[in-house]
Design an enzyme around this catalytic site. Structure first.
Site, PDB file in Angstrom:
ATOM      1  N   SER A  16       0.814  -1.211   0.000  1.00 45.97           N
ATOM      2  CA  SER A  16       0.000   0.000   0.000  1.00 45.97           C
ATOM      3  C   SER A  16       0.849   1.263   0.000  1.00 45.97           C
ATOM      4  O   SER A  16       1.673   1.487   0.885  1.00 45.97           O
ATOM      5  CB  SER A  16      -0.903   0.002   1.220  1.00 45.97           C
ATOM      6  OG  SER A  16      -1.341   1.298   1.470  1.00 45.97           O
ATOM      7  N   PHE A  17       0.619   2.103  -1.016  1.00 52.10           N
ATOM      8  CA  PHE A  17       1.224   3.430  -1.063  1.00 52.10           C
ATOM      9  C   PHE A  17       0.501   4.337  -0.071  1.00 52.10           C
ATOM     10  O   PHE A  17       1.093   5.192   0.576  1.00 52.10           O
ATOM     11  CB  PHE A  17       1.079   3.961  -2.503  1.00 52.10           C
ATOM     12  CG  PHE A  17       1.000   5.453  -2.656  1.00 52.10           C
ATOM     13  CD1 PHE A  17       2.137   6.210  -2.846  1.00 52.10           C
ATOM     14  CD2 PHE A  17      -0.232   6.101  -2.630  1.00 52.10           C
ATOM     15  CE1 PHE A  17       2.050   7.592  -3.006  1.00 52.10           C
ATOM     16  CE2 PHE A  17      -0.328   7.473  -2.793  1.00 52.10           C
ATOM     17  CZ  PHE A  17       0.822   8.221  -2.975  1.00 52.10           C
ATOM     18  N   THR A  62      -9.691  -0.517  -2.850  1.00 48.29           N
ATOM     19  CA  THR A  62      -8.874  -1.046  -3.945  1.00 48.29           C
ATOM     20  C   THR A  62      -9.323  -2.461  -4.318  1.00 48.29           C
ATOM     21  O   THR A  62     -10.345  -2.946  -3.832  1.00 48.29           O
ATOM     22  CB  THR A  62      -7.362  -0.940  -3.600  1.00 48.29           C
ATOM     23  OG1 THR A  62      -6.616  -1.280  -4.766  1.00 48.29           O
ATOM     24  CG2 THR A  62      -6.953  -1.868  -2.462  1.00 48.29           C
ATOM     25  N   LYS A  66     -13.896  -2.391  -5.760  1.00 47.92           N
ATOM     26  CA  LYS A  66     -14.358  -1.101  -6.303  1.00 47.92           C
ATOM     27  C   LYS A  66     -15.778  -1.166  -6.863  1.00 47.92           C
ATOM     28  O   LYS A  66     -16.474  -0.165  -6.910  1.00 47.92           O
ATOM     29  CB  LYS A  66     -13.400  -0.611  -7.391  1.00 47.92           C
ATOM     30  CG  LYS A  66     -12.092  -0.115  -6.823  1.00 47.92           C
ATOM     31  CD  LYS A  66     -11.204   0.455  -7.898  1.00 47.92           C
ATOM     32  CE  LYS A  66      -9.897   0.949  -7.293  1.00 47.92           C
ATOM     33  NZ  LYS A  66      -8.975   1.457  -8.289  1.00 47.92           N
ATOM     34  N   ASP A 106     -10.294   8.163  -9.030  1.00 52.54           N
ATOM     35  CA  ASP A 106      -9.419   7.661 -10.098  1.00 52.54           C
ATOM     36  C   ASP A 106      -9.689   8.434 -11.389  1.00 52.54           C
ATOM     37  O   ASP A 106      -8.759   8.764 -12.141  1.00 52.54           O
ATOM     38  CB  ASP A 106      -9.708   6.178 -10.400  1.00 52.54           C
ATOM     39  CG  ASP A 106      -9.105   5.229  -9.368  1.00 52.54           C
ATOM     40  OD1 ASP A 106      -8.179   5.635  -8.653  1.00 52.54           O
ATOM     41  OD2 ASP A 106      -9.576   4.074  -9.290  1.00 52.54           O
ATOM     42  N   GLY A 129      -8.233  -4.290 -19.964  1.00 52.07           N
ATOM     43  CA  GLY A 129      -8.986  -4.590 -18.749  1.00 52.07           C
ATOM     44  C   GLY A 129     -10.365  -3.966 -18.751  1.00 52.07           C
ATOM     45  O   GLY A 129     -10.691  -3.124 -19.612  1.00 52.07           O
ATOM     46  N   GLY A 132     -12.446  -1.718 -12.243  1.00 52.42           N
ATOM     47  CA  GLY A 132     -12.773  -0.377 -11.777  1.00 52.42           C
ATOM     48  C   GLY A 132     -11.939   0.715 -12.446  1.00 52.42           C
ATOM     49  O   GLY A 132     -12.471   1.737 -12.906  1.00 52.42           O
ATOM     50  N   TYR A 223       2.237   1.591 -10.667  1.00 53.11           N
ATOM     51  CA  TYR A 223       3.257   2.539 -10.191  1.00 53.11           C
ATOM     52  C   TYR A 223       4.411   1.800  -9.511  1.00 53.11           C
ATOM     53  O   TYR A 223       5.432   2.401  -9.210  1.00 53.11           O
ATOM     54  CB  TYR A 223       2.617   3.547  -9.221  1.00 53.11           C
ATOM     55  CG  TYR A 223       1.735   2.883  -8.189  1.00 53.11           C
ATOM     56  CD1 TYR A 223       0.377   2.709  -8.434  1.00 53.11           C
ATOM     57  CD2 TYR A 223       2.273   2.377  -7.009  1.00 53.11           C
ATOM     58  CE1 TYR A 223      -0.430   2.059  -7.518  1.00 53.11           C
ATOM     59  CE2 TYR A 223       1.467   1.728  -6.085  1.00 53.11           C
ATOM     60  CZ  TYR A 223       0.112   1.589  -6.347  1.00 53.11           C
ATOM     61  OH  TYR A 223      -0.695   0.931  -5.441  1.00 53.11           O
ATOM     62  N   GLY A 244       1.871   4.961 -13.464  1.00 51.16           N
ATOM     63  CA  GLY A 244       0.699   5.431 -12.728  1.00 51.16           C
ATOM     64  C   GLY A 244       0.995   6.247 -11.484  1.00 51.16           C
ATOM     65  O   GLY A 244       0.067   6.560 -10.726  1.00 51.16           O
TER      66      GLY A 244
HETATM   67  P1  NAP Z   1      -9.874  -4.666 -10.834  1.00 54.17           P
HETATM   68  O1  NAP Z   1     -11.153  -3.940 -10.675  1.00 54.17           O
HETATM   69  O2  NAP Z   1      -9.645  -5.908 -10.040  1.00 54.17           O
HETATM   70  O3  NAP Z   1      -9.706  -5.014 -12.403  1.00 54.17           O
HETATM   71  C1  NAP Z   1      -8.613  -5.722 -12.891  1.00 54.17           C
HETATM   72  C2  NAP Z   1      -8.761  -5.948 -14.384  1.00 54.17           C
HETATM   73  O4  NAP Z   1      -7.569  -6.577 -14.825  1.00 54.17           O
HETATM   74  C3  NAP Z   1      -9.917  -6.879 -14.752  1.00 54.17           C
HETATM   75  O5  NAP Z   1     -10.495  -6.447 -15.959  1.00 54.17           O
HETATM   76  C4  NAP Z   1      -9.223  -8.228 -14.940  1.00 54.17           C
HETATM   77  O6  NAP Z   1      -9.842  -9.061 -15.894  1.00 54.17           O
HETATM   78  C5  NAP Z   1      -7.891  -7.769 -15.521  1.00 54.17           C
HETATM   79  N1  NAP Z   1      -6.862  -8.781 -15.282  1.00 54.17           N
HETATM   80  C6  NAP Z   1      -6.440  -9.269 -14.094  1.00 54.17           C
HETATM   81  N2  NAP Z   1      -5.475 -10.185 -14.276  1.00 54.17           N
HETATM   82  C7  NAP Z   1      -5.315 -10.305 -15.618  1.00 54.17           C
HETATM   83  C8  NAP Z   1      -4.479 -11.110 -16.446  1.00 54.17           C
HETATM   84  N3  NAP Z   1      -3.610 -11.976 -15.925  1.00 54.17           N
HETATM   85  N4  NAP Z   1      -4.573 -10.949 -17.790  1.00 54.17           N
HETATM   86  C9  NAP Z   1      -5.441 -10.072 -18.326  1.00 54.17           C
HETATM   87  N5  NAP Z   1      -6.269  -9.283 -17.602  1.00 54.17           N
HETATM   88  C10 NAP Z   1      -6.194  -9.409 -16.263  1.00 54.17           C
HETATM   89  O7  NAP Z   1      -8.638  -3.713 -10.523  1.00 54.17           O
HETATM   90  P2  NAP Z   1      -8.535  -2.124 -10.741  1.00 54.17           P
HETATM   91  O8  NAP Z   1      -8.883  -1.444  -9.499  1.00 54.17           O
HETATM   92  O9  NAP Z   1      -9.231  -1.783 -11.997  1.00 54.17           O
HETATM   93  O10 NAP Z   1      -6.935  -1.942 -10.900  1.00 54.17           O
HETATM   94  C11 NAP Z   1      -6.247  -2.406 -12.030  1.00 54.17           C
HETATM   95  C12 NAP Z   1      -4.795  -1.936 -11.983  1.00 54.17           C
HETATM   96  O11 NAP Z   1      -4.722  -0.528 -12.051  1.00 54.17           O
HETATM   97  C13 NAP Z   1      -4.037  -2.322 -10.701  1.00 54.17           C
HETATM   98  O12 NAP Z   1      -2.715  -2.627 -11.031  1.00 54.17           O
HETATM   99  C14 NAP Z   1      -4.062  -1.079  -9.872  1.00 54.17           C
HETATM  100  O13 NAP Z   1      -2.972  -0.978  -8.980  1.00 54.17           O
HETATM  101  C15 NAP Z   1      -3.965  -0.028 -10.976  1.00 54.17           C
HETATM  102  N6  NAP Z   1      -4.553   1.252 -10.548  1.00 54.17           N
HETATM  103  C16 NAP Z   1      -3.731   2.307 -10.434  1.00 54.17           C
HETATM  104  C17 NAP Z   1      -4.240   3.531 -10.055  1.00 54.17           C
HETATM  105  C18 NAP Z   1      -3.332   4.713  -9.939  1.00 54.17           C
HETATM  106  O14 NAP Z   1      -3.733   5.702  -9.322  1.00 54.17           O
HETATM  107  N7  NAP Z   1      -2.170   4.659 -10.531  1.00 54.17           N
HETATM  108  C19 NAP Z   1      -5.603   3.672  -9.781  1.00 54.17           C
HETATM  109  C20 NAP Z   1      -6.420   2.567  -9.921  1.00 54.17           C
HETATM  110  C21 NAP Z   1      -5.877   1.345 -10.300  1.00 54.17           C
HETATM  111  P3  NAP Z   1     -11.099  -9.984 -15.542  1.00 54.17           P
HETATM  112  O15 NAP Z   1     -12.280  -9.021 -15.527  1.00 54.17           O
HETATM  113  O16 NAP Z   1     -11.138 -10.949 -16.653  1.00 54.17           O
HETATM  114  O17 NAP Z   1     -10.843 -10.593 -14.219  1.00 54.17           O
END
Ligand code: NAP
Length: 268
Positions: A16-17, A62, A66, A106, A129, A132, A223, A244
């Site tokens: 966790s950041f 997270t 979400k 976000d 993807g 969320g 990130y 990110g």
């Molecule tokens: P989430 O709601 O759990 O969604 C994850 C997505 O990734 C889903 O569509 C999932 O597909 C897909 N996925 C997971 N494993 C995969 C794989 N092996 N191959 C292909 N697709 C895969 O998570 P989220 O909150 O959207 O976050 C996603 C990423 O963005 C994370 O790394 C998070 O740390 C990052 N993030 C960063 C920020 C920032 O401020 N920089 C903000 C938000 C999120 P399925 O639907 O098929 O399971």
């Protein structure tokens, strides 16, 4: 004034950041508050957490909650409702009752970063993807005038709802159908999956990186590490890249603004 509590829900939460970020902020600005990690086995455990932690004023949300958090919220910001994902919750308590409001920071954080990264260009974008973070990105890119398609691993799982910002099945493509033509037609690629994130840093989203060129703009929401394998593939072919971290900091600052606004309204 009682110690205010904030925290992060999700699972797992080892990397966790937010805890470090808010703990340093509270200390530097002499804010009487603390930030804790609340790993929840099930989203239903949220009710017990809110009841138990009397001074809990706000939460970040997270993976994987979400979207799952929606049934537990009393109110939603219009943006969170339109996106279909919440990453920030503000909590107002009044004796035995409480009101949970869901927000999405976000989206504005991504908007600010992507405007700066693309220098306000618009064109065709591919989002990797449909979780969320992807939904927030689609909502913002549509708003900014980009044509957006999403690469997903399971087309069957896609539920098209009236509130879905990328409405229409034709906007979703399975990874194994992503050909060179698709990559030639899309300038911006946004990774909104956790593939490549620490500790699994060798992961690479399932796209044919040999089709990346110097004309691509690659934005990876991850990130940690700073340079994912996807970013490195972009660098190797001369593409413009961004991770990110900037988005992460912005979404945290925006969450704090919401919590402060809520707190000021309660103590008035
Ligand atoms: P989430 O709601 O759990 O969604 C994850 C997505 O990734 C889903 O569509 C999932 O597909 C897909 N996925 C997971 N494993 C995969 C794989 N092996 N191959 C292909 N697709 C895969 O998570 P989220 O909150 O959207 O976050 C996603 C990423 O963005 C994370 O790394 C998070 O740390 C990052 N993030 C960063 C920020 C920032 O401020 N920089 C903000 C938000 C999120 P399925 O639907 O098929 O399971």
């Amino acid at each position: 004034m009682a110690l205010r509590k904030y925290g992060l829900i999700g699972l797992p939460l080892e990397h966790s950041f937010s805890r470090l970020y808010f703990t340093e902020k509270f200390s530097a600005e002499s804010i009487n508050a603390e930030y804790n990690l609340y790993p929840l086995e099930h989203i239903d455990d949220l009710i017990q957490l809110v009841r138990k932690e009397k001074n809990l004023c706000g939460l970040n949300v997270t993976i994987p909650y979400k979207e799952a958090i929606f049934p537990f919220l009393d109110e939603l910001s219009p943006e969170a409702r339109a996106i279909g994902a919440v990453n920030t919750v503000s909590i107002r308590k009044n004796k035995a009752s409480y009101c949970l409001t869901g927000w999405n920071t976000d989206a504005p954080a991504f908007e600010s970063e992507i405007q700066n990264f693309t220098e306000k260009l618009k064109g065709n974008a591919l989002i990797l993807g449909n979780g969320g973070a992807a939904k927030a990105a689609v909502y913002i890119l549509n708003k900014l005038g980009w044509n957006v398609k999403q690469l997903v691993r399971n087309l069957e799982k896609i539920k098209i709802t009236s509130s879905e910002s990328n409405s229409g099945r034709e906007n979703f493509i399975a990874y194994d159908q992503a050909d060179q033509k698709l990559f030639q037609a899309n300038d911006l690629i946004v990774n909104a999956t956790p593939v490549g994130m620490s500790p699994e840093i060798t992961g690479l989203p399932p796209i044919p990186v040999e089709y990346l060129t110097e004309k691509h703009l690659i934005f990876d929401m991850i990130y940690n590490p700073e340079t994912t394998r996807l970013i490195q593939s972009g660098i190797d072919c001369g593409a413009k890249t961004r991770n990110g971290y900037g988005m992460l900091k912005k979404q945290a600052d925006l969450a704090w603004k919401i919590w402060q606004m809520d707190f000021s309204n309660q103590v008035k």
